[in-house]
Design a protein around this motif. Structure first.
Motif, short mmCIF file in Angstrom:
data_model
loop_
_atom_site.label_atom_id
_atom_site.label_comp_id
_atom_site.label_asym_id
_atom_site.label_seq_id
_atom_site.Cartn_x
_atom_site.Cartn_y
_atom_site.Cartn_z
N THR A 224 -3.04 17.00 38.91
CA THR A 224 -3.79 17.73 40.18
C THR A 224 -3.92 16.50 41.32
O THR A 224 -4.31 16.71 42.30
N SER A 225 -3.87 15.15 40.69
CA SER A 225 -4.09 14.12 41.70
C SER A 225 -2.95 13.98 42.98
O SER A 225 -3.22 13.38 43.96
N ILE A 226 -1.80 14.86 42.66
CA ILE A 226 -0.79 14.76 43.53
C ILE A 226 -0.58 16.36 44.08
O ILE A 226 0.47 16.79 44.42
N SER A 227 -1.72 17.23 43.93
CA SER A 227 -1.55 18.59 43.88
C SER A 227 -1.05 18.97 45.69
O SER A 227 -0.34 20.05 45.73
N SER A 228 -1.46 18.18 46.51
CA SER A 228 -0.91 18.40 47.80
C SER A 228 0.50 18.39 47.74
O SER A 228 1.39 19.24 48.53
N LEU A 229 1.19 17.56 47.27
CA LEU A 229 2.51 17.16 47.16
C LEU A 229 3.07 18.33 46.64
O LEU A 229 4.19 19.09 46.94
N LEU A 230 2.57 18.96 45.51
CA LEU A 230 3.05 20.04 44.87
C LEU A 230 3.25 21.53 45.52
O LEU A 230 3.78 22.27 45.40
N ASN A 231 2.25 21.44 46.74
CA ASN A 231 2.16 22.64 47.65
C ASN A 231 3.22 22.56 48.45
O ASN A 231 2.94 23.23 49.52
N LEU A 232 3.94 21.68 48.68
CA LEU A 232 5.10 21.52 49.61
C LEU A 232 5.81 22.85 49.57
O LEU A 232 6.30 23.30 48.56
N HIS A 233 6.11 23.35 50.81
CA HIS A 233 6.83 24.64 51.02
C HIS A 233 8.08 24.47 51.86
O HIS A 233 8.36 24.25 53.05
N CYS A 234 9.14 24.40 51.05
CA CYS A 234 10.52 24.18 51.13
C CYS A 234 11.53 24.60 50.23
O CYS A 234 11.51 24.33 49.26
N GLU A 235 12.30 25.25 50.81
CA GLU A 235 13.05 26.22 49.82
C GLU A 235 14.20 25.16 49.05
O GLU A 235 14.59 25.58 47.86
N TYR A 236 14.58 24.42 49.63
CA TYR A 236 15.99 23.34 49.34
C TYR A 236 15.30 22.21 48.59
O TYR A 236 15.98 21.25 48.11
N PHE A 237 13.90 22.10 48.53
CA PHE A 237 13.40 20.90 48.00
C PHE A 237 12.05 21.04 47.32
O PHE A 237 10.83 21.07 47.82
#
Length: 297
Positions: free
Chosen positions: A152-165
């Motif tokens: 959860t310390s990198i939750s912002s990264l996990l919420n990246l909205h990108c179909e190809y990444f």
């Protein structure tokens, strides 16, 4: 979220290209020349469908490390020793994400004092075209797992909205690293020695036999893995990336140091500790080392 990326090779440039769409990204290259070019031209991402240039900051100023909210370590495994002191000087509250091949980097991670450390397995195909351009020539996933602390310390990264990444998360870091290790241990040395693209390993019957022999020799070292499913996964990767050259083949072609020690070398040492003979694996290891060094020390 402010994200710093250590290393501006193919993976560093690829991550900077995609993450800069949503986050404030700073690249930390090794050389001033590359840093200046990135600041001047941005980072260009080439895909099958388009070419997009993103504005990305680059700097060699190490004081900028502690202004980040996440540091992604995207240098090769053998380059980690050169940045050990830099990593130790990053504030312990800033999460670190390591994206190296193999398993040897875990020894370095053990000595770090950071509260949150993640490890990842990158399955994308990426080629550094020049100092500011990367070609995304194989779409995959980045698999992440916590080594220390909470994901959860990198939750912002996990919420990246990108179909190809996209990112997927796992609870067991060892499983994702071991699977990537086995993929690299089969594909990389064989393609480097045979000087073929990934797909040739399963198209050529003679190469395919060596492929199976190598896998059969290595897999008993890792009884925790599902041998049949992993074999099918490696074959699928060869098929899905049939026109790609492995990173080890590229390193040999351009006379660069390879990651043979981090990948096959790790397996060789593990076999010695377990008193297991790996004649084919040892031979391939020696062949790549000889090619890497031109046969001399």
């Amino acid at each position: 979220m402010r994200i710093g990326i250590l290393g501006a090779g193919s993976i560093g440039l690829l991550f900077a290209s995609y993450l800069s769409k949503q986050f404030d990204v700073t690249l930390f290259p090794h050389r001033l020349e590359q840093s200046d070019l990135i600041n001047e031209k941005g980072v260009t991402l080439q895909t099958l469908d388009s070419t997009i240039t993103s504005k990305v900051k680059a700097t060699l100023d190490k004081e900028e490390f502690n202004k980040q909210e996440l540091i992604i370590v995207a240098v090769k495994q053998y380059q980690l020793a050169n940045i050990r002191s830099d990593l130790n000087n990053i504030h312990k509250s800033i999460p670190l994400l390591f994206l190296q091949n193999g398993m040897l980097h875990l020894k370095l991670i053990d000595h770090l004092q950071h509260e949150s450390i993640m490890v990842g397995s990158v399955e994308h195909g990426a080629l550094k075209v020049n100092e500011t351009t990367v070609a995304h020539n194989g779409i995959g996933l980045t698999k992440l797992a916590p080594y220390r602390g909470e994901i959860t310390s990198i939750s912002s990264l996990l919420n990246l909205h990108c179909e190809y990444f996209q990112f997927t998360t796992y609870s067991d870091y060892r499983e994702i690293l071991l699977k990537k290790l086995l993929v690299n241990a089969i594909i990389n040395p064989l393609t480097a020695i045979l000087k073929v693209k990934n797909g040739e390993l399963i198209k050529n019957n003679f190469f395919m036999q060596i492929f199976h022999d190598l896998y059969s020799e290595i897999i008993p070292l890792f009884p925790e893995l599902d041998s049949k499913n992993l074999l099918n996964e490696i074959i699928w990767i060869c098929r899905n990336t049939e026109n790609n050259e492995s990173s080890m083949l590229k390193d040999i072609k351009f006379q660069r140091k390879t990651e043979i020690d981090a990948i096959v070398g790790y397996i060789v040492e593990l076999a010695k500790d377990k008193n297991v003979r790996l004649p084919l694996t040892n031979m391939l290891y020696g062949m790549v080392k000889g090619m890497e060094k031109g046969g001399t020390e």
